[in-house]
Design a protein around this motif. Structure first.
Motif, PDB file in Angstrom:
ATOM      1  N   TRP A   1      22.363  18.712  17.986  1.00 21.71           N
ATOM      2  CA  TRP A   1      21.214  18.037  17.398  1.00 21.71           C
ATOM      3  C   TRP A   1      21.198  16.584  17.872  1.00 21.71           C
ATOM      4  N   VAL A   2      20.094  16.188  18.493  1.00 23.75           N
ATOM      5  CA  VAL A   2      19.952  14.828  19.016  1.00 23.75           C
ATOM      6  C   VAL A   2      18.642  14.247  18.522  1.00 23.75           C
ATOM      7  N   PRO A   3      18.508  12.914  18.491  1.00 23.69           N
ATOM      8  CA  PRO A   3      17.261  12.306  18.013  1.00 23.69           C
ATOM      9  C   PRO A   3      16.047  12.772  18.829  1.00 23.69           C
ATOM     10  N   THR A   4      15.003  13.178  18.126  1.00 22.77           N
ATOM     11  CA  THR A   4      13.768  13.622  18.772  1.00 22.77           C
ATOM     12  C   THR A   4      13.015  12.451  19.391  1.00 22.77           C
ATOM     13  N   PHE A   5      13.119  11.297  18.752  1.00 20.11           N
ATOM     14  CA  PHE A   5      12.370  10.110  19.180  1.00 20.11           C
ATOM     15  C   PHE A   5      13.377   9.122  19.768  1.00 20.11           C
ATOM     16  N   PRO A   6      13.625   9.210  21.063  1.00 22.54           N
ATOM     17  CA  PRO A   6      14.794   8.550  21.666  1.00 22.54           C
ATOM     18  C   PRO A   6      14.755   7.040  21.658  1.00 22.54           C
ATOM     19  N   ASN A   7      13.567   6.462  21.557  1.00 16.33           N
ATOM     20  CA  ASN A   7      13.449   5.002  21.595  1.00 16.33           C
ATOM     21  C   ASN A   7      13.241   4.386  20.220  1.00 16.33           C
ATOM     22  N   ALA A   8      13.258   5.218  19.184  1.00 16.32           N
ATOM     23  CA  ALA A   8      12.904   4.747  17.845  1.00 16.32           C
ATOM     24  C   ALA A   8      14.121   4.277  17.060  1.00 16.32           C
ATOM     25  N   GLN A   9      13.866   3.293  16.202  1.00 17.64           N
ATOM     26  CA  GLN A   9      14.814   2.950  15.148  1.00 17.64           C
ATOM     27  C   GLN A   9      14.418   3.755  13.915  1.00 17.64           C
ATOM     28  N   TYR A  10      15.385   4.450  13.331  1.00 15.92           N
ATOM     29  CA  TYR A  10      15.141   5.279  12.151  1.00 15.92           C
ATOM     30  C   TYR A  10      15.513   4.466  10.905  1.00 15.92           C
ATOM     31  N   LEU A  11      14.549   4.259  10.025  1.00 15.70           N
ATOM     32  CA  LEU A  11      14.773   3.515   8.787  1.00 15.70           C
ATOM     33  C   LEU A  11      15.054   4.504   7.661  1.00 15.70           C
ATOM     34  N   LEU A  12      16.278   4.460   7.135  1.00 15.66           N
ATOM     35  CA  LEU A  12      16.740   5.407   6.127  1.00 15.66           C
ATOM     36  C   LEU A  12      17.075   4.662   4.834  1.00 15.66           C
ATOM     37  N   PRO A  13      16.613   5.151   3.678  1.00 13.78           N
ATOM     38  CA  PRO A  13      17.001   4.516   2.415  1.00 13.78           C
ATOM     39  C   PRO A  13      18.505   4.627   2.193  1.00 13.78           C
ATOM     40  N   ALA A  14      19.147   3.495   1.997  1.00 12.25           N
ATOM     41  CA  ALA A  14      20.605   3.485   1.860  1.00 12.25           C
ATOM     42  C   ALA A  14      21.075   4.320   0.672  1.00 12.25           C
ATOM     43  N   ALA A  15      20.336   4.269  -0.436  1.00 12.12           N
ATOM     44  CA  ALA A  15      20.756   5.018  -1.625  1.00 12.12           C
ATOM     45  C   ALA A  15      20.711   6.521  -1.381  1.00 12.12           C
ATOM     46  N   ASP A  16      19.717   6.984  -0.622  1.00 11.41           N
ATOM     47  CA  ASP A  16      19.654   8.407  -0.280  1.00 11.41           C
ATOM     48  C   ASP A  16      20.759   8.778   0.705  1.00 11.41           C
ATOM     49  N   ASP A  17      21.014   7.898   1.657  1.00 14.16           N
ATOM     50  CA  ASP A  17      22.055   8.198   2.639  1.00 14.16           C
ATOM     51  C   ASP A  17      23.407   8.360   1.949  1.00 14.16           C
ATOM     52  N   PHE A  18      23.684   7.530   0.953  1.00 13.12           N
ATOM     53  CA  PHE A  18      24.922   7.677   0.198  1.00 13.12           C
ATOM     54  C   PHE A  18      24.903   8.957  -0.627  1.00 13.12           C
ATOM     55  N   HIS A  19      23.796   9.184  -1.352  1.00 11.18           N
ATOM     56  CA  HIS A  19      23.732  10.331  -2.259  1.00 11.18           C
ATOM     57  C   HIS A  19      23.881  11.651  -1.514  1.00 11.18           C
ATOM     58  N   PHE A  20      23.153  11.790  -0.396  1.00 10.94           N
ATOM     59  CA  PHE A  20      23.151  13.062   0.318  1.00 10.94           C
ATOM     60  C   PHE A  20      24.225  13.137   1.403  1.00 10.94           C
ATOM     61  N   GLY A  21      24.910  12.035   1.658  1.00 12.01           N
ATOM     62  CA  GLY A  21      25.903  11.996   2.725  1.00 12.01           C
ATOM     63  C   GLY A  21      27.290  12.422   2.275  1.00 12.01           C
ATOM     64  N   PRO A  22      28.257  12.408   3.193  1.00  7.48           N
ATOM     65  CA  PRO A  22      29.612  12.908   2.892  1.00  7.48           C
ATOM     66  C   PRO A  22      30.350  12.089   1.849  1.00  7.48           C
ATOM     67  N   GLU A  23      30.041  10.784   1.721  1.00  6.07           N
ATOM     68  CA  GLU A  23      30.753   9.977   0.722  1.00  6.07           C
ATOM     69  C   GLU A  23      30.509  10.482  -0.689  1.00  6.07           C
ATOM     70  N   ASN A  24      29.335  11.018  -0.932  1.00  7.90           N
ATOM     71  CA  ASN A  24      29.019  11.589  -2.245  1.00  7.90           C
ATOM     72  C   ASN A  24      29.039  13.112  -2.180  1.00  7.90           C
ATOM     73  N   ALA A  25      29.732  13.625  -1.161  1.00  4.10           N
ATOM     74  CA  ALA A  25      29.889  15.081  -0.973  1.00  4.10           C
ATOM     75  C   ALA A  25      28.539  15.790  -0.982  1.00  4.10           C
ATOM     76  N   TYR A  26      27.596  15.237  -0.202  1.00  3.20           N
ATOM     77  CA  TYR A  26      26.301  15.889   0.011  1.00  3.20           C
ATOM     78  C   TYR A  26      25.604  16.202  -1.315  1.00  3.20           C
ATOM     79  N   GLY A  27      25.282  15.135  -2.047  1.00  2.00           N
ATOM     80  CA  GLY A  27      24.592  15.309  -3.321  1.00  2.00           C
ATOM     81  C   GLY A  27      25.430  15.984  -4.380  1.00  2.00           C
ATOM     82  N   ASN A  28      26.715  15.663  -4.391  1.00  2.00           N
ATOM     83  CA  ASN A  28      27.662  16.266  -5.337  1.00  2.00           C
ATOM     84  C   ASN A  28      27.780  17.773  -5.147  1.00  2.00           C
TER      85      ASN A  28
END
Length: 313
Positions: free
Chosen positions: A148-175
């Motif tokens: 899986w690679v970025p579809t938009f190769p020249n783009a900056q992706y703006l991601l909400p930090a709170a969602d990235d934490f909640h759904f990411g590995p640090e929070n075990a993918y949304g608990n």
């Protein structure tokens, strides 16, 4: 309801556009149709609320015959300040989503629709994910040689930090409550980080002189809206702060997808209040029909002034 891996045709086949101040807004619809039982999508909205407003809810937002909520999967492209900004990226193709049958292993023509609207992947400068649910991040990436690679190769992706934490590995993918959350993060979010294309933000983030992101939590911890202000024109792209127009009439009604009901309702009321007071065009992620509306205050809720009008792109 199941989208059955098909694309809609007819009026939504082509992109639609409008110019607000110095910003062109292009609507790209991935799919539109009945999505599920109306009171399954918005449980607190009683049958009388739908029936009393049938004259303007049907057929674009409600199918009375089988009591289905009619919704759209769509993205918005903003041409602002010489840059191309893509708001949300739909479901994506070939994704493992066993918990969401309507998204599971879907195949569609989203990139083709973008191209027919004059937007190639390499043209996109900024991707905004209003939140990190499956139907808002799917085309963040595409598969190349099993990766899986970025579809938009020249783009900056703006991601909400709170969602990235909640759904990411640090929070075990949304608990670990939903297996799909882990799958979504691993195929549609983590690759953007690995390729160095992501920017995490919180609170507010200014994209350019016309566009600003603001947190509107509740639907997810980092759920966000994007405000447009240019040449006296105003709009607010509200993501999933709203799923159905009945939530305009009664902002206390949450969707079944909201993680924090009280917080979601508070964000909804705040966003709609400002839209009514400042005459912002309200542009939700999932409204069919015109796709955007002007609202006004009515008692403890809000009412519809008019639907937006678009020209063909």
């Amino acid at each position: 309801m199941n989208t059955e891996n098909t694309e809609s045709s007819g009026p939504t086949e082509n992109a639609e556009s409008v110019v607000l101040g110095d910003v062109e807004v292009i609507r790209v619809v991935e799919w539109q149709g009945p999505f599920g039982p109306a009171r399954g999508i918005v449980p607190a909205a009683g049958p009388e609320l739908w029936r009393e407003n049938e004259d303007w809810l049907a057929p674009d937002h409600w199918a009375p015959d089988d009591d289905s909520a009619v919704m759209a999967l769509q993205s918005w492209v903003l041409r602002s300040g010489g840059r191309t900004v893509l708001i949300d990226t739909g479901v994506g193709d070939g994704r493992e989503r066993p918990g969401s049958p309507q998204f599971h292993r879907r195949q569609g023509d989203f990139l083709g629709r973008l191209e027919r609207a004059g937007i190639r992947p390499e043209d996109v400068d900024v991707v905004v994910n209003t939140h990190l649910h499956a139907d808002h991040v799917g085309w963040n990436t595409h598969e190349v040689d099993g990766e899986w690679v970025p579809t938009f190769p020249n783009a900056q992706y703006l991601l909400p930090a709170a969602d990235d934490f909640h759904f990411g590995p640090e929070n075990a993918y949304g608990n670990g409550l939903q297996e799909d959350d882990r799958l979504v993060y691993e195929d549609s979010v983590a690759p953007v980080h690995r390729w160095g294309r992501s920017l995490l933000w919180d609170g507010t983030h200014r994209i350019d002189e016309h566009l600003t992101l603001e947190s509107a939590p509740g639907h997810t911890p980092g759920s966000a809206v994007l405000r447009l202000a240019s040449g006296g024109e105003r709009a607010v792209f509200v993501g999933d702060v709203l799923h159905s127009p009945v939530q305009i009439l009664d902002p206390s009604c949450d969707s079944c997808f909201c993680l924090d009901a009280g917080q979601a309702a508070a964000s909804r009321r705040r966003v709609l209040g400002r839209a009514a007071d400042e005459r912002e065009l309200v542009v939700p992620a999932h409204f069919g029909g015109a796709g955007a509306a002007e609202v006004r205050r009515e008692g403890e809720g809000f009412g519809l002034v008019r639907w937006a009008a678009y020209g063909r792109g």
